[in-house]
Design an enzyme around this catalytic site. Sequence first.
Site, PDB file in Angstrom:
ATOM      1  CB  SER A 127      -0.890   0.003   1.248  1.00 48.71           C
ATOM      2  OG  SER A 127      -1.499   1.262   1.439  1.00 48.71           O
ATOM      3  CE1 TYR A 152      -4.307  -2.048   4.678  1.00 51.62           C
ATOM      4  CE2 TYR A 152      -3.575   0.179   4.141  1.00 51.62           C
ATOM      5  CZ  TYR A 152      -3.992  -1.075   3.746  1.00 51.62           C
ATOM      6  OH  TYR A 152      -4.085  -1.366   2.401  1.00 51.62           O
TER       7      TYR A 152
END
Length: 334
Positions: A127, A152
Site C-alpha cells: 500500500s 494498517y
Amino acid sequence: MNILITGAAGFIGSALALRLLNDGHRVWGIDNLNDYYDVNLKKNRLARLSGYPDFTFILLDLADRPNMAKLFEENAFDCVVNLAAQAGVRYSLKNPASYVDSNLVGFGNILEGCRHGGVKHLVFASSSSVYGLNTHMPFSVRHNVDHPVSLYAASKKANELMAHSYSYLYNLPVTGLRFFTVYGPWGRPDMALFLFTKAILAGQPIKVFNNGEMQRDFTYIDDIVEGVVRVMHNIPGPDPAWSGKSPVPSRSCVPYRIYNIGNNEPVPLMDFVHAIEDALGKKAKIDYLPMQAGDVPATWADVDDLIADTGFKPETSVKQGIRNFVEWYKEYYA
C-alpha cells in the site's frame, strides 16, 4: 496458468479474477466474506464470476492455518496473488486485532503455502500507506519506509519484509505492489468516492478532512488490474547490481521486487470533489474537518520502475474514472 487469488470477493480481487478468466486462465478464489462492509456487494461481485467454468470459489479465512495448508496440498498453483487483507487506515485505530489476524498471520500462511506448494511467483498487495511520515515527493520504491503512521501501514511494511525473508531463505520469487488510492465501479463503500457520491445524491454533507488541503494519487481499477497482470508475467530474478553496501529497498540479490502502481498525478481533494459534482450534476454540501489520525496529507507515486520493467503506466484520467463510477453506481443502486 493455475492462479490463486485471495480476497476474490473484494474490489480488486474480483476485477482481477474477471480479467484472468477472460484471458483463459484457471482461477481459484478465496475470501472469508467478512462484514467490514456490505457483504451483499461482495456476493454480487462473485456472481459476476460464477458463470465461468474455470472459476472455483472457496469460503476460507487466511488465518485458518490447517485449511490454508490443505488448500495448497490439494491444488497446484503456478501463481498466487494475495489481495486479501483487513483494509482501511482509520479502522485500524478501532480494531487492531483484525489487522494482526488477516495481514500478519494470514500472510504468513500464504508464504508457507507458496513455499511448500512450489509456487512459481507470489504477487502481493502492499500500500502507498507504507510511506508514512516520508514527505519527499513523488514517493519512490527506493525511499525509506520505516515510519508508518497506522497499524494498517505497518502491517503492509511487515508483509514486504516477510516476503523478502522467504525469497532469501527458499528462493521464492515475490513481487509486492504498493497500490495508490484505487477507485472505480464495484469499489469499496468505505472509500471517499463511494461515500461522497452517496451523500451528495442524498443531499447530505460530505466530510472533507484537513480542511480540504489534501492530495491523492487516485488510480483507476482497470489500470490496477493491468499492472497486476503485467507483473504476474514478469517473474523477478536476483538483481546482479544490488549491493549490501548500498542496498536499494525495492530490489535484492534474491528474486524480490517492489513496485508502485499509481497514476503518477496527485489530484487535490477539492478537484476530486468537483469532478464528482460534475458527474452527478449536483453540488456537494461540505463539512470541513481537521486531519484524522493515521492519515497523510498527500500521496504521489513514482512509477519509473514499473514502466522500466513492465512497459506499463496507468493513464485513466480522474474525470473519466469518476464518470464510469457514477454510471455504475446509479445502475447498481437503481
